[in-house]
Motif scaffolding. Structure first.
Motif, PDB file in Angstrom:
ATOM      1  N   ILE A 111      11.759  -6.460  -3.713  1.00 48.49           N
ATOM      2  CA  ILE A 111      12.527  -5.217  -3.770  1.00 48.49           C
ATOM      3  C   ILE A 111      11.876  -4.268  -2.775  1.00 48.49           C
ATOM      4  CG2 ILE A 111      13.220  -3.243  -5.172  1.00 48.49           C
ATOM      5  CD1 ILE A 111      13.164  -5.049  -7.613  1.00 48.49           C
ATOM      6  N   VAL A 112      12.618  -3.881  -1.753  1.00 49.87           N
ATOM      7  CA  VAL A 112      12.118  -2.981  -0.723  1.00 49.87           C
ATOM      8  C   VAL A 112      12.770  -1.614  -0.930  1.00 49.87           C
ATOM      9  CG1 VAL A 112      11.828  -2.571   1.745  1.00 49.87           C
ATOM     10  CG2 VAL A 112      11.880  -4.926   0.863  1.00 49.87           C
ATOM     11  N   LEU A 113      11.948  -0.612  -1.206  1.00 48.61           N
ATOM     12  CA  LEU A 113      12.440   0.717  -1.526  1.00 48.61           C
ATOM     13  C   LEU A 113      12.524   1.600  -0.290  1.00 48.61           C
ATOM     14  CD1 LEU A 113      10.218   1.304  -4.687  1.00 48.61           C
ATOM     15  CD2 LEU A 113      12.608   0.567  -4.663  1.00 48.61           C
ATOM     16  N   ALA A 146       0.817  -1.220   0.000  1.00 52.74           N
ATOM     17  CA  ALA A 146       0.000   0.000   0.000  1.00 52.74           C
ATOM     18  C   ALA A 146       0.846   1.264   0.000  1.00 52.74           C
ATOM     19  CB  ALA A 146      -0.947  -0.020   1.203  1.00 52.74           C
ATOM     20  N   ASP A 147       2.013   1.208   0.638  1.00 53.51           N
ATOM     21  CA  ASP A 147       2.875   2.400   0.680  1.00 53.51           C
ATOM     22  C   ASP A 147       3.798   2.502  -0.532  1.00 53.51           C
ATOM     23  OD1 ASP A 147       4.756   0.448   1.169  1.00 53.51           O
ATOM     24  OD2 ASP A 147       5.319   1.181   3.160  1.00 53.51           O
ATOM     25  N   GLN A 148       3.637   1.570  -1.491  1.00 47.78           N
ATOM     26  CA  GLN A 148       4.393   1.574  -2.757  1.00 47.78           C
ATOM     27  C   GLN A 148       5.892   1.350  -2.568  1.00 47.78           C
ATOM     28  OE1 GLN A 148       2.762   2.144  -6.007  1.00 47.78           O
ATOM     29  NE2 GLN A 148       1.121   1.572  -4.606  1.00 47.78           N
ATOM     30  N   ALA A 197      19.423   3.428  -6.326  1.00 44.67           N
ATOM     31  CA  ALA A 197      19.573   4.540  -5.380  1.00 44.67           C
ATOM     32  C   ALA A 197      18.367   4.620  -4.459  1.00 44.67           C
ATOM     33  CB  ALA A 197      19.755   5.853  -6.133  1.00 44.67           C
ATOM     34  N   ALA A 198      17.219   4.087  -4.909  1.00 42.44           N
ATOM     35  CA  ALA A 198      15.996   4.092  -4.109  1.00 42.44           C
ATOM     36  C   ALA A 198      15.774   2.783  -3.374  1.00 42.44           C
ATOM     37  CB  ALA A 198      14.793   4.390  -4.996  1.00 42.44           C
ATOM     38  N   VAL A 199      16.618   1.776  -3.638  1.00 38.79           N
ATOM     39  CA  VAL A 199      16.431   0.461  -3.040  1.00 38.79           C
ATOM     40  C   VAL A 199      17.059   0.404  -1.650  1.00 38.79           C
ATOM     41  CG1 VAL A 199      17.065  -1.988  -3.204  1.00 38.79           C
ATOM     42  CG2 VAL A 199      16.239  -0.760  -5.229  1.00 38.79           C
ATOM     43  N   GLY A 200      16.261  -0.053  -0.689  1.00 38.00           N
ATOM     44  CA  GLY A 200      16.807  -0.300   0.640  1.00 38.00           C
ATOM     45  C   GLY A 200      17.320  -1.718   0.765  1.00 38.00           C
ATOM     46  N   VAL A 249       9.257   1.371 -11.592  1.00 38.14           N
ATOM     47  CA  VAL A 249       9.945   0.124 -11.247  1.00 38.14           C
ATOM     48  C   VAL A 249       9.830  -0.886 -12.384  1.00 38.14           C
ATOM     49  CG1 VAL A 249       9.929  -1.881  -9.720  1.00 38.14           C
ATOM     50  CG2 VAL A 249       9.716   0.403  -8.752  1.00 38.14           C
ATOM     51  N   LEU A 250       8.616  -1.116 -12.859  1.00 37.00           N
ATOM     52  CA  LEU A 250       8.439  -2.113 -13.916  1.00 37.00           C
ATOM     53  C   LEU A 250       9.093  -1.682 -15.214  1.00 37.00           C
ATOM     54  CD1 LEU A 250       4.752  -3.302 -13.354  1.00 37.00           C
ATOM     55  CD2 LEU A 250       6.870  -4.187 -12.370  1.00 37.00           C
ATOM     56  N   GLU A 251       9.039  -0.381 -15.517  1.00 35.13           N
ATOM     57  CA  GLU A 251       9.689   0.119 -16.738  1.00 35.13           C
ATOM     58  C   GLU A 251      11.189  -0.153 -16.702  1.00 35.13           C
ATOM     59  OE1 GLU A 251       7.388   1.659 -15.045  1.00 35.13           O
ATOM     60  OE2 GLU A 251       6.121   2.956 -16.292  1.00 35.13           O
TER      61      GLU A 251
END
Length: 520
Positions: free
Chosen positions: A142-144, A82-84, A127-130, A151-153
């Motif tokens: 994949i946890v951002l 839900a939090d994308q 850079a956005a991946v945790g 993401v899919l693109e």
């Protein structure tokens, strides 16, 4: 087209050599590739010939269809929190590597990490991946750290560097080193024992490949192989290549030169395939070298350009040239916009170009243009720029060299001012995949533009998940690009792939994929 006797002789000699080593097979496709395959690692090297090799032997998590829509490929299902921030993916069951071992989520995690260390889009995503982790044998997450819109693109990026999946043991290779193991899960297997660098590359049908059930659609859908074998036969002399193709010795001619298009189009035994976006030509200034360290000098280059002049010089017939295109992210793409282009919409204005150069402080210093002898598009573009610079009184030095030498020269920050290149639309159509839209100073490709605002807008674009809001950012971003001028678009053109009419099922995707093709 009449060929010199010596070239006809060389064509005959090629034919004899090409077919003496391997018995003819009814289900073999012979293709003349755009170049000689030298590097086998499509993550370590972004060249299109290596990318094409990658599509033969590897598969991807997601792919784009003919409309540019992202569709699952190796992935079966996925969900987003839900939090994308958390994306969870489950692989299709039954996927195997070409050695018969199962594809696992750990393989995909390792492959994505290696891709993310090299690719412009991968670096933006990571850079956005945790955290990225395997959940079980078939699923990974994949946890951002923060929401990331495309993401899919990114996972379905269609061109260099494509996020191809490799076994974990292979993907563990340092991204700056070439892989030695070419095990893949794609539709074909690379025959290293038959590879002759400078001459021939061989692929055979992968018996372990599991295609999707949907029909082939662009780079997506079912990659059903309908031939036993594919051979890439590299023929460096283009006239010899043309003769071999027109004689029926070759089935596919990947990139025939522009001046071959008209005679091929008139041949009833030949068909031409072009993708929807085509290619975009670039004039790239060195932002570190005066006067092009001044944005006015770079803007002057836009007024120097008549796109039709460039494409005509390269030999493209009118039907294979796009009308004047002022969109940085390709005319005809989902990101096409005219924002910021109004000053240049009227076309070439040599007086304005001269004025802006003077305002930038140009006082007759030598301007070095790297002038390659080949490939034809880059060579022609360089000549047009040189002539137009001379028309406005610029002291031009054209430094002649081959393309390999130019690639080495452009990587040096001193000693040159302008070079030319082009890119396929799939590598240009969005701010996230367009490497030359970067303006992150020393991290940017050759030319090294440096603009904090442009980078802020690129970051905002990739973080935005709403299409309407992203469109507004695209407009603002392109407007800024016209102010900063990371490069100048000298025209959008279509360079077709030619194939013989006894082939059916050929896909017009801008990549010479060999699945879905039948040979009669």
């Amino acid at each position: 087209m009449r060929l010199p006797a010596t070239r006809l002789l060389s064509a005959c000699l090629f034919s004899a050599a090409a077919f003496s080593a391997v018995p003819a097979l009814a289900a073999t496709i012979h293709m003349i590739p755009q170049g000689d395959l030298k590097i086998l690692d499509p993550i370590q090297n972004p060249s299109y010939i290596t990318r094409n090799h990658g599509y033969m032997i590897y598969d991807t998590l997601f792919s784009q269809n003919a409309k540019g829509e992202v569709k699952p490929q190796m992935v079966d299902t996925w969900k987003v929190s839900a939090d994308q921030k958390t994306w969870t993916f489950t692989l299709r069951s039954g996927l195997k590597w070409s050695d018969g071992t199962p594809v696992t989520a750990a393989d995909c995690v390792a492959s994505l990490k290696r891709w993310g260390a090299k690719d412009v889009s991968g670096r933006l995503l990571f850079a956005a991946v945790g955290e990225i982790k395997a959940i079980d044998a078939a699923s990974f997450a994949i946890v951002l750290k923060a929401p990331f819109g495309p993401v899919l693109e990114m996972l379905g990026k269609p061109s260099s560097n494509v996020p191809f999946m490799m076994p974990e043991r292979v993907a563990a290779t340092d991204p700056n080193e070439q892989i030695k193991d070419t095990t893949g899960s794609g539709p074909f297997v690379f025959k290293r024992d038959e590879w002759v660098p400078g001459s021939k590359v061989v692929y055979v049908k992968n018996p372990h490949y599991l295609p999707r059930q949907e029909p082939a659609d662009g780079l997506a859908g079912g990659k059903v192989v309908k031939v036993d074998r594919v051979e890439w036969n590299y023929i460096p002399d283009q006239n010899t290549a043309l003769t071999a193709f027109r004689n029926g010795e070759m089935d596919v001619y990947e990139l025939p030169p522009a001046d071959f298009i008209t005679p091929l189009a008139g041949d009833a035994s030949v068909k031409l395939a072009t993708d929807n976006l085509g290619n975009q030509g670039w004039l790239r200034p060195n932002h570190l070298a005066a006067p092009f360290d001044n944005p006015k000098a770079r803007q002057a280059l836009y007024y120097l350009v008549n796109q039709d002049e460039y494409l005509a010089a390269a030999g493209f017939p009118q039907d294979y040239r796009h009308k004047t295109c002022t969109a940085y992210f390709m005319c005809g793409s989902v990101n096409e916009t005219a924002a910021g282009a109004t000053p240049y919409a009227a076309g070439q204005n040599l007086a304005k170009a001269k004025q802006l150069l003077q305002e930038a402080g140009y006082k007759g210093e030598k301007i070095v243009v790297l002038a390659p002898s080949e490939p034809p598009v880059q060579a022609a573009a360089a000549m047009v720029t040189i002539q137009n610079l001379k028309k406005i009184g610029v002291n031009v030095e054209a430094q002649a060299m081959d393309w390999s030498t130019l690639l080495a020269r452009r990587s040096k920050k001193e000693g040159w001012h302008i070079f030319h290149t082009f890119s396929v639309g799939a590598d240009v159509f969005s701010p996230a995949v367009n490497a030359y839209a970067q303006a992150n100073c020393d991290k940017a490709p050759s030319g090294w533009p440096c603009d904090a605002r442009l980078e802020e807008l690129r970051a905002a674009w990739v973080a935005e998940g709403d299409a309407t809001k992203r469109k507004a950012i695209t407009d603002e971003l392109q407007t800024r690009m016209y102010e900063v001028v990371p490069y100048v678009n000298f025209g959008q053109f279509f360079q077709p792939m030619a194939y013989r009419s006894n082939l059916s099922g050929v896909l017009n995707v801008g990549v010479p994929v060999m699945w879905n093709i039948e040979k009669k």
